[in-house]
Scaffold this active site. Structure first.
Site, PDB file in Angstrom:
ATOM      1  N   LYS A 257      -4.563   0.467   3.898  1.00  0.00           N
ATOM      2  CA  LYS A 257      -3.209   1.054   3.681  1.00  0.00           C
ATOM      3  C   LYS A 257      -3.038   1.383   2.469  1.00  0.00           C
ATOM      4  O   LYS A 257      -2.125   2.474   2.090  1.00  0.00           O
ATOM      5  CB  LYS A 257      -2.096  -0.178   3.889  1.00  0.00           C
ATOM      6  CG  LYS A 257      -0.780   0.187   3.918  1.00  0.00           C
ATOM      7  CD  LYS A 257       0.133  -0.995   4.117  1.00  0.00           C
ATOM      8  CE  LYS A 257       1.576  -0.609   3.953  1.00  0.00           C
ATOM      9  NZ  LYS A 257       2.611  -1.796   4.198  1.00  0.00           N
TER      10      LYS A 257
ATOM     11  N   ARG B  37      -2.550 -12.512  10.267  1.00  0.00           N
ATOM     12  CA  ARG B  37      -2.735 -12.212   8.757  1.00  0.00           C
ATOM     13  C   ARG B  37      -1.897 -13.264   8.133  1.00  0.00           C
ATOM     14  O   ARG B  37      -2.323 -13.805   7.186  1.00  0.00           O
ATOM     15  CB  ARG B  37      -2.150 -10.815   8.571  1.00  0.00           C
ATOM     16  CG  ARG B  37      -2.575 -10.534   7.013  1.00  0.00           C
ATOM     17  CD  ARG B  37      -2.219  -8.770   7.074  1.00  0.00           C
ATOM     18  NE  ARG B  37      -1.730  -8.249   5.605  1.00  0.00           N
ATOM     19  CZ  ARG B  37      -2.842  -8.052   4.709  1.00  0.00           C
ATOM     20  NH1 ARG B  37      -4.241  -8.033   5.059  1.00  0.00           N
ATOM     21  NH2 ARG B  37      -2.502  -7.562   3.439  1.00  0.00           N
TER      22      ARG B  37
ATOM     23  N   HIS C 155      -4.144  -6.538  -1.765  1.00  0.00           N
ATOM     24  CA  HIS C 155      -2.687  -6.159  -2.701  1.00  0.00           C
ATOM     25  C   HIS C 155      -2.954  -6.038  -4.011  1.00  0.00           C
ATOM     26  O   HIS C 155      -3.664  -6.909  -4.844  1.00  0.00           O
ATOM     27  CB  HIS C 155      -1.609  -7.206  -2.280  1.00  0.00           C
ATOM     28  CG  HIS C 155      -1.155  -7.323  -1.042  1.00  0.00           C
ATOM     29  ND1 HIS C 155      -0.230  -6.275  -0.465  1.00  0.00           N
ATOM     30  CD2 HIS C 155      -1.037  -8.065   0.033  1.00  0.00           C
ATOM     31  CE1 HIS C 155       0.045  -6.561   0.723  1.00  0.00           C
ATOM     32  NE2 HIS C 155      -0.332  -7.437   1.082  1.00  0.00           N
TER      33      HIS C 155
ATOM     34  N   ARG D  64      -4.994  -6.116   8.548  1.00  0.00           N
ATOM     35  CA  ARG D  64      -3.817  -5.273   9.168  1.00  0.00           C
ATOM     36  C   ARG D  64      -4.642  -4.698  10.540  1.00  0.00           C
ATOM     37  O   ARG D  64      -5.561  -4.389  10.612  1.00  0.00           O
ATOM     38  CB  ARG D  64      -3.342  -4.290   8.466  1.00  0.00           C
ATOM     39  CG  ARG D  64      -2.534  -4.838   7.058  1.00  0.00           C
ATOM     40  CD  ARG D  64      -2.496  -3.440   6.444  1.00  0.00           C
ATOM     41  NE  ARG D  64      -1.524  -3.950   4.964  1.00  0.00           N
ATOM     42  CZ  ARG D  64      -2.205  -4.082   3.968  1.00  0.00           C
ATOM     43  NH1 ARG D  64      -3.829  -3.732   3.920  1.00  0.00           N
ATOM     44  NH2 ARG D  64      -1.907  -4.230   2.782  1.00  0.00           N
TER      45      ARG D  64
ATOM     46  N   HIS E 215       0.313  -9.099  12.989  1.00  0.00           N
ATOM     47  CA  HIS E 215       0.661  -9.505  11.692  1.00  0.00           C
ATOM     48  C   HIS E 215       0.695 -11.048  11.321  1.00  0.00           C
ATOM     49  O   HIS E 215       0.542 -11.133  10.262  1.00  0.00           O
ATOM     50  CB  HIS E 215       1.853  -8.745  10.864  1.00  0.00           C
ATOM     51  CG  HIS E 215       1.362  -8.302   9.687  1.00  0.00           C
ATOM     52  ND1 HIS E 215       0.524  -7.398   9.002  1.00  0.00           N
ATOM     53  CD2 HIS E 215       2.063  -8.888   8.192  1.00  0.00           C
ATOM     54  CE1 HIS E 215       0.331  -7.175   7.775  1.00  0.00           C
ATOM     55  NE2 HIS E 215       1.305  -8.086   7.320  1.00  0.00           N
TER      56      HIS E 215
ATOM     57  N   TYR F 189       4.984 -13.573   0.930  1.00  0.00           N
ATOM     58  CA  TYR F 189       4.720 -13.523   2.206  1.00  0.00           C
ATOM     59  C   TYR F 189       3.654 -14.581   2.681  1.00  0.00           C
ATOM     60  O   TYR F 189       3.421 -14.716   4.137  1.00  0.00           O
ATOM     61  CB  TYR F 189       4.298 -12.195   3.138  1.00  0.00           C
ATOM     62  CG  TYR F 189       2.949 -11.725   3.112  1.00  0.00           C
ATOM     63  CD1 TYR F 189       1.906 -12.329   3.618  1.00  0.00           C
ATOM     64  CD2 TYR F 189       2.672 -10.708   2.060  1.00  0.00           C
ATOM     65  CE1 TYR F 189       0.609 -11.901   3.819  1.00  0.00           C
ATOM     66  CE2 TYR F 189       1.383 -10.155   2.021  1.00  0.00           C
ATOM     67  CZ  TYR F 189       0.398 -10.886   2.894  1.00  0.00           C
ATOM     68  OH  TYR F 189      -1.021 -10.296   3.119  1.00  0.00           O
TER      69      TYR F 189
END
Length: 350
Positions: free
Chosen positions: A214, A284, A307, A187, A281, A316
């Site tokens: 994050k 990414r 994640h 990120r 992003h 995504y």
């Protein structure tokens, strides 16, 4: 008495201030926020909690309800969902948005993000013994239609990477950051907070420290030789003029801000003539998709991206139709049935 509570009126029965505070929704939210802050949640996440609670509290005010936790029922939450779907005007009052952007109804993803705050908050209140009932138990998320993610193809990537003038400090810094975002799939908020100590040039790995990640979990990411070479050169150049622990710096030696890089990346995209919205992003997304298309493992990608839920990865990363065709042809169970003569032949290149 219920009507009195709803309207926020005084009842005949005397209650102490402590009893009133026990049901004060604002006070309970403050305790929830303090609890999450103590657990080390990122400032951006805490701000999102505040914003989402503010939206719900405003809804309670508009409907004439006192901010009393006992009034937050499953039916109230469902009415709130309907209000967001049918009554709320997107971007209403925004100075820089055109009328055509001000559509009625929030996106399903936005509604679910707001519900998530209430879900986490009431889970905490019940588990902490601050409230007995959880109105969110039977409330499901709004069904989302997942948009197809647009990524950059090889030609567009080459065009984009050719824009920075590597003879100029800022352009070389951005060129290096572009490589890092695509290679490590970071990120941009994580990348701009990297320090020199986070890069192990001998082992060829990068550490995303828990305090800048994050999800507040440390992860290790291998880097390509090209990315390592660029980062080493950038750090050496920074050290000639600045005494800063950060890798990516501004002209004045301060840490590069994400928004500043975001604007410059968009300018590179426009100069390259790419007819897509270019933003950090996207690098990414592109890196993750190509990783899978080239045969990368889904679980390994999950670790690289940081994640905890595998469903987020599937959501995504968008695999192209051509990749699906290749994967199916290679791994279909029918290959175990067909004879070698019946399988597709490899043709010679022209």
């Amino acid at each position: 008495m219920a009507e009195d509570i709803r309207k926020g009126k005084r009842t005949k029965a005397k209650r102490s201030r402590g009893a009133r505070d026990k049901y004060d929704l604002d006070g309970l939210f403050d305790r929830f926020r303090l609890h999450q802050a103590a657990r080390g949640y990122a400032k951006a996440t805490l701000t999102q909690y505040e914003d989402n609670y503010r939206f719900f509290a405003a809804y309670m005010d508009e409907r004439g309800f006192a901010r009393d936790v006992r009034l937050v029922t499953e039916d109230i939450v469902r009415d709130y969902i309907i209000d967001m779907q049918t009554m709320h005007v997107k971007f209403e009052g925004h100075r820089f948005k055109k009328d055509e952007h001000m559509t009625v109804g929030l996106a399903a993803s936005t509604i679910n993000t707001r519900l998530k705050t209430l879900r986490v908050m009431f889970k905490y209140l019940v588990e902490s013994g601050l409230h007995r009932d959880n109105p969110m138990v039977n409330v499901k998320n709004v069904k989302e239609t997942l948009p197809q993610i647009s990524i950059l193809n090889a030609e567009e990537l080459r065009a984009l990477f050719s824009q920075p003038d590597q003879r100029a400090f800022a352009d070389f810094r951005d060129y290096t950051l572009m490589h890092l975002l695509l290679d490590a799939m970071l990120r941009v908020s994580e990348a701009t907070k990297l320090e020199k100590r986070d890069v192990d040039f001998r082992a060829g790995i990068l550490t995303v420290r828990a305090e800048i990640a994050k999800n507040r979990k440390e992860r290790i990411i291998p880097l390509s030789k090209k990315t390592l070479k660029l980062m080493r050169e950038l750090i050496e150049e920074n050290e000639e003029d600045f005494d800063s622990p950060f890798v990516f710096l501004s002209y004045y030696g301060e840490r590069l801000q994400s928004n500043h890089f975001r604007k410059r990346l968009q300018e590179f995209g426009e100069a390259a003539g790419i007819d897509k919205r270019i933003y950090p992003h996207l690098m990414r997304h592109t890196g993750a998709t190509i990783f899978l298309e080239n045969g990368g493992d889904l679980r390994h990608l999950q670790k690289l991206l940081g994640h905890s839920d595998l469903r987020t990865i599937i959501r995504y990363t968008h695999l192209s139709d051509a990749s699906l065709v290749r994967q199916h042809a290679q791994y279909t169970a029918l290959n175990n049935v067909l004879s070698p003569q019946q399988k597709p032949r490899k043709t010679l290149r022209k």
